[in-house]
Design a protein around this motif. Structure first.
Motif, PDB file in Angstrom:
ATOM      1  N   HIS A 164       0.779  -1.111  -0.255  1.00  0.00           N
ATOM      2  CA  HIS A 164      -0.195   0.023  -0.094  1.00  0.00           C
ATOM      3  C   HIS A 164       0.842   1.487  -0.027  1.00  0.00           C
ATOM      4  O   HIS A 164       0.266   2.416   0.020  1.00  0.00           O
ATOM      5  CB  HIS A 164      -0.960   0.053   1.196  1.00  0.00           C
ATOM      6  CG  HIS A 164      -1.972  -1.243   0.951  1.00  0.00           C
ATOM      7  ND1 HIS A 164      -3.112  -1.062   0.597  1.00  0.00           N
ATOM      8  CD2 HIS A 164      -1.989  -2.299   1.554  1.00  0.00           C
ATOM      9  CE1 HIS A 164      -3.871  -2.136   0.463  1.00  0.00           C
ATOM     10  NE2 HIS A 164      -3.047  -2.903   1.400  1.00  0.00           N
ATOM     11  N   GLY A 165       2.303   1.173  -0.275  1.00  0.00           N
ATOM     12  CA  GLY A 165       2.964   2.112  -0.196  1.00  0.00           C
ATOM     13  C   GLY A 165       3.051   3.261   0.976  1.00  0.00           C
ATOM     14  O   GLY A 165       3.199   4.363   1.048  1.00  0.00           O
ATOM     15  N   LEU A 166       2.923   2.437   2.383  1.00  0.00           N
ATOM     16  CA  LEU A 166       2.941   3.004   3.357  1.00  0.00           C
ATOM     17  C   LEU A 166       4.343   2.720   4.254  1.00  0.00           C
ATOM     18  O   LEU A 166       5.321   1.868   3.960  1.00  0.00           O
ATOM     19  CB  LEU A 166       2.021   2.320   4.569  1.00  0.00           C
ATOM     20  CG  LEU A 166       0.409   2.215   3.714  1.00  0.00           C
ATOM     21  CD1 LEU A 166      -0.378   1.630   4.660  1.00  0.00           C
ATOM     22  CD2 LEU A 166       0.098   3.835   3.401  1.00  0.00           C
ATOM     23  N   LYS A 167       4.794   3.741   5.347  1.00  0.00           N
ATOM     24  CA  LYS A 167       5.939   3.489   6.023  1.00  0.00           C
ATOM     25  C   LYS A 167       5.437   2.621   7.259  1.00  0.00           C
ATOM     26  O   LYS A 167       4.266   2.316   7.851  1.00  0.00           O
ATOM     27  CB  LYS A 167       6.276   4.725   6.409  1.00  0.00           C
ATOM     28  CG  LYS A 167       6.702   5.770   5.409  1.00  0.00           C
ATOM     29  CD  LYS A 167       7.109   7.205   5.614  1.00  0.00           C
ATOM     30  CE  LYS A 167       7.640   7.965   4.472  1.00  0.00           C
ATOM     31  NZ  LYS A 167       8.476   9.255   4.975  1.00  0.00           N
ATOM     32  N   LEU A 168       6.630   2.056   7.854  1.00  0.00           N
ATOM     33  CA  LEU A 168       6.572   1.121   8.808  1.00  0.00           C
ATOM     34  C   LEU A 168       7.409   1.434   9.881  1.00  0.00           C
ATOM     35  O   LEU A 168       8.765   1.548   9.764  1.00  0.00           O
ATOM     36  CB  LEU A 168       6.739  -0.271   8.394  1.00  0.00           C
ATOM     37  CG  LEU A 168       6.716  -1.510   9.721  1.00  0.00           C
ATOM     38  CD1 LEU A 168       5.387  -1.395  10.282  1.00  0.00           C
ATOM     39  CD2 LEU A 168       7.257  -2.781   8.863  1.00  0.00           C
ATOM     40  N   ALA A 169       6.973   1.445  11.143  1.00  0.00           N
ATOM     41  CA  ALA A 169       7.742   1.717  12.239  1.00  0.00           C
ATOM     42  C   ALA A 169       7.177   1.060  13.660  1.00  0.00           C
ATOM     43  O   ALA A 169       6.247   0.323  13.469  1.00  0.00           O
ATOM     44  CB  ALA A 169       7.714   3.429  12.617  1.00  0.00           C
ATOM     45  N   PHE A 170       8.061   1.044  14.686  1.00  0.00           N
ATOM     46  CA  PHE A 170       7.793   0.281  15.680  1.00  0.00           C
ATOM     47  C   PHE A 170       8.002   0.892  16.882  1.00  0.00           C
ATOM     48  O   PHE A 170       8.970   1.363  17.357  1.00  0.00           O
ATOM     49  CB  PHE A 170       8.364  -1.270  15.667  1.00  0.00           C
ATOM     50  CG  PHE A 170       8.123  -2.140  14.650  1.00  0.00           C
ATOM     51  CD1 PHE A 170       7.185  -2.750  14.716  1.00  0.00           C
ATOM     52  CD2 PHE A 170       8.873  -1.995  13.498  1.00  0.00           C
ATOM     53  CE1 PHE A 170       6.912  -3.988  13.476  1.00  0.00           C
ATOM     54  CE2 PHE A 170       8.461  -3.005  12.408  1.00  0.00           C
ATOM     55  CZ  PHE A 170       7.640  -3.824  12.248  1.00  0.00           C
ATOM     56  N   ASP A 171       6.974   0.729  17.689  1.00  0.00           N
ATOM     57  CA  ASP A 171       7.137   1.058  19.248  1.00  0.00           C
ATOM     58  C   ASP A 171       7.832  -0.370  19.985  1.00  0.00           C
ATOM     59  O   ASP A 171       6.814  -1.098  20.307  1.00  0.00           O
ATOM     60  CB  ASP A 171       5.717   1.380  20.003  1.00  0.00           C
ATOM     61  CG  ASP A 171       5.852   1.778  21.371  1.00  0.00           C
ATOM     62  OD1 ASP A 171       6.849   1.443  22.134  1.00  0.00           O
ATOM     63  OD2 ASP A 171       4.993   2.426  22.050  1.00  0.00           O
ATOM     64  N   ALA A 172       8.854  -0.217  20.628  1.00  0.00           N
ATOM     65  CA  ALA A 172       9.856  -1.272  20.778  1.00  0.00           C
ATOM     66  C   ALA A 172       9.854  -0.816  22.257  1.00  0.00           C
ATOM     67  O   ALA A 172      11.212  -1.243  22.826  1.00  0.00           O
ATOM     68  CB  ALA A 172      11.091  -1.672  20.112  1.00  0.00           C
TER      69      ALA A 172
END
Length: 404
Positions: A164-172
Motif C-alpha cells: 500500500h506504499g506506507l511507512k512502517l515503524a515500531f514501538d519497541a
C-alpha cells in the motif's frame, strides 16, 4: 500456605508480604559505578548537551540493537513524537489499541490521527489482516508494538506496507535485547523506539531512544532533538529540547552493565511462574519463544473469569491485600479511553477480551524465587476457589451497603 478462602488477607488472614512487592521495581545496578560516572560528569562540568556519557550510551544501545544509529531522548514518548515527525507522517497512522497510551498520544501530539485495529489473540500483537483492512487513502504508516517484548509479525506487516506504499515503524518500548528470527529488535521498519523508564529492563531514570539504520533520518532526528540545530549550531528547522542528560546516561550505562544478569534473572523468574501456575485452570501465563532472546521484562497472566470463577479485578484486590501490587498493562486499551473512545469509537473484540483479563505480576532482580512461590500460592488459592471468593466478596459488599 494459603489453602482456604479464610487464609486470604482480603478475608482476614495474615498478609503474605510485610512490605509491598511491586511490578517494575527499578534495577539500580552497581551504585558505586553509577556514582563514579556522576562524579566524572560533575568534575568535568559536562551535564548535558551530548556529553561523553550520552555518546557512549547511544553507541552501546545501537550495538545491542544491531543498528548504526541511536538518538537518545529524555523519555520514550518524546522519542515517538520525534520519530513520527522525522518520518514525515501525515493523516492516519494504524496501530494496535493494546499498548500504552503514549503510542497513541504521541501521534496525536504531532497532528496525526491514530487508527486502532485489533490484535492476534494468540500473541497480543497487531494483526496484519486487521491493519490492512484499516488502510484508507489518508493512511501514511503502520506502527507495530512489540507487546511485552514479543515481536510484532514484522514480515507480514512489511508486506502490507509495501503493498500500500506506507511507512512502517515500531514501538519497541519493552523489547530491548529481544530478537525476531534471530535478528535484534531495533533494525526493522524505518525506525524503532525503546523506553528507558525507571521500570524498564534498562533504565536511565527517565529516557528513550530512536534507533535506525537510516543515516539521513538519524541526522534529522538529532536536529529535531536539539531545537532544530544543524551544522555549525545554526537553526535549520523547528525543533524541541528532548535531549538526555549526562545523569540519565550515567544511570543508563550502569543499568546496561547489569543487562545480561538482569535478563537471566527475569528468565528464571518467568520459568518459575510458569511452573508454579501450571495446571491452574483459568490462568494462562504469557509465553515467549525460547529460540529467540526474550528479556522477560514482564510476567503477564490472563485470568479467564468463565473458567476461574473470579474476575481479574477481584484477583487484583486479593493480591493487593497480600501486599502484592500487580498492574493491568494495558487495561483499558487505548480505544476505550478518552479522547479516542468518543472521537473514533470502534469495537475490537480480541483487544477488549485481553484488556479485561490481563494482569502483570512482580519480577526483576528485586524479586526472589521465594517471593514468586508466595505470590503464586495466593493466586492458586484465589483461583481454585474462585467462585467462593467471588460470592463471599459480593456478599460482604452487599452487607456493607445494607448497614449504611
Amino acid at each position: 500456605m494459603k489453602q482456604q478462602v479464610d487464609d486470604l488477607a482480603l478475608f482476614g488472614g495474615p498478609a503474605a508480604f510485610l512490605q509491598p512487592l511491586f511490578v517494575g521495581r527499578p534495577s539500580i545496578g552497581d551504585r558505586s559505578r553509577f556514582l563514579e560516572r556522576m562524579n566524572w560528569a560533575l568534575d568535568n562540568q559536562w551535564l548535558t548537551n551530548g556529553g561523553p556519557l550520552l555518546r557512549e550510551f547511544e553507541e552501546r544501545v545501537a550495538d545491542l540493537a544491531g543498528v548504526r544509529n541511536c538518538v537518545a531522548t529524555c523519555n520514550a514518548t518524546t522519542a515517538l513524537q520525534l520519530m513520527y515527525l522525522a518520518m514525515g507522517l501525515s493523516g492516519e497512522v494504524i496501530m494496535p489499541s493494546m499498548t500504552f497510551i503514549a503510542t497513541a498520544h504521541a501521534a496525536r501530539m504531532v497532528g496525526l490521527r491514530p487508527v486502532f485495529c485489533d490484535i492476534d489473540p494468540a500473541t497480543g500483537c497487531i494483526d496484519p489482516r486487521e491493519a490492512e483492512a484499516a488502510v484508507t487513502s489518508r493512511t501514511s504508516a503502520v506502527v507495530g508494538v512489540h507487546l511485552y517484548g514479543r515481536p510484532s509479525p514484522i514480515d507480514e506487516l512489511e508486506k502490507v506496507t509495501v503493498k500500500h506504499g506506507l511507512k512502517l515503524a515500531f514501538d519497541a518500548a519493552h523489547a530491548l535485547g529481544c530478537t525476531y528470527q534471530g535478528r535484534r529488535i531495533g533494525g526493522f521498519g524505518t525506525a524503532e523506539v525503546f523506553s528507558f523508564h525507571a521500570t524498564k529492563v534498562v533504565n536511565s531514570f527517565e529516557g528513550g531512544a530512536i534507533v535506525t539504520d537510516d543515516d539521513g533520518l538519524a541526522q534529522l532526528l538529532r536536529s529535531l532533538n536539539a531545537f532544530g540545530t544543524g551544522a555549525g549550531g545554526r537553526t535549520e528547522r523547528i525543533g524541541t529540547n528532548a535531549k538526555m542528560s549526562e545523569a540519565a546516561a550515567a544511570m543508563g550505562l550502569t543499568s546496561l552493565d547489569a543487562f545480561d544478569a538482569t535478563v537471566r534473572h527475569n528468565r528464571a523468574n518467568h520459568a518459575l511462574y510458569r511452573s508454579e501456575l501450571l495446571g491452574v485452570e483459568g490462568v494462562s501465563v504469557f509465553s515467549f519463544d525460547e529460540e529467540e532472546s526474550p528479556n522477560c521484562q514482564y510476567v503477564v497472566v490472563q485470568i479467564d473469569e468463565a473458567v476461574a470463577g473470579v474476575h481479574r479485578d477481584l484477583l487484583m484486590q486479593v493480591l493487593r491485600a497480600e501486599n502484592v501490587v500487580p498492574q493491568r498493562y494495558f487495561s483499558p486499551a487505548c480505544h476505550q479511553v478518552e479522547p479516542y473512545r468518543s472521537e473514533c469509537p470502534v469495537e475490537l473484540p480480541h483487544t477488549e477480551r485481553m484488556a479485561d483479563q490481563v494482569l502483570v505480576l512482580p519480577t526483576g532482580p528485586a524479586v526472589s524465587g521465594e517471593d514468586i512461590r508466595r505470590v503464586c500460592d495466593v493466586v492458586r488459592c484465589a483461583v481454585t476457589r474462585g467462585r467462593q471468593v467471588t460470592e463471599r466478596f459480593h456478599r460482604r459488599a452487599d452487607q456493607a451497603t445494607a448497614s449504611r
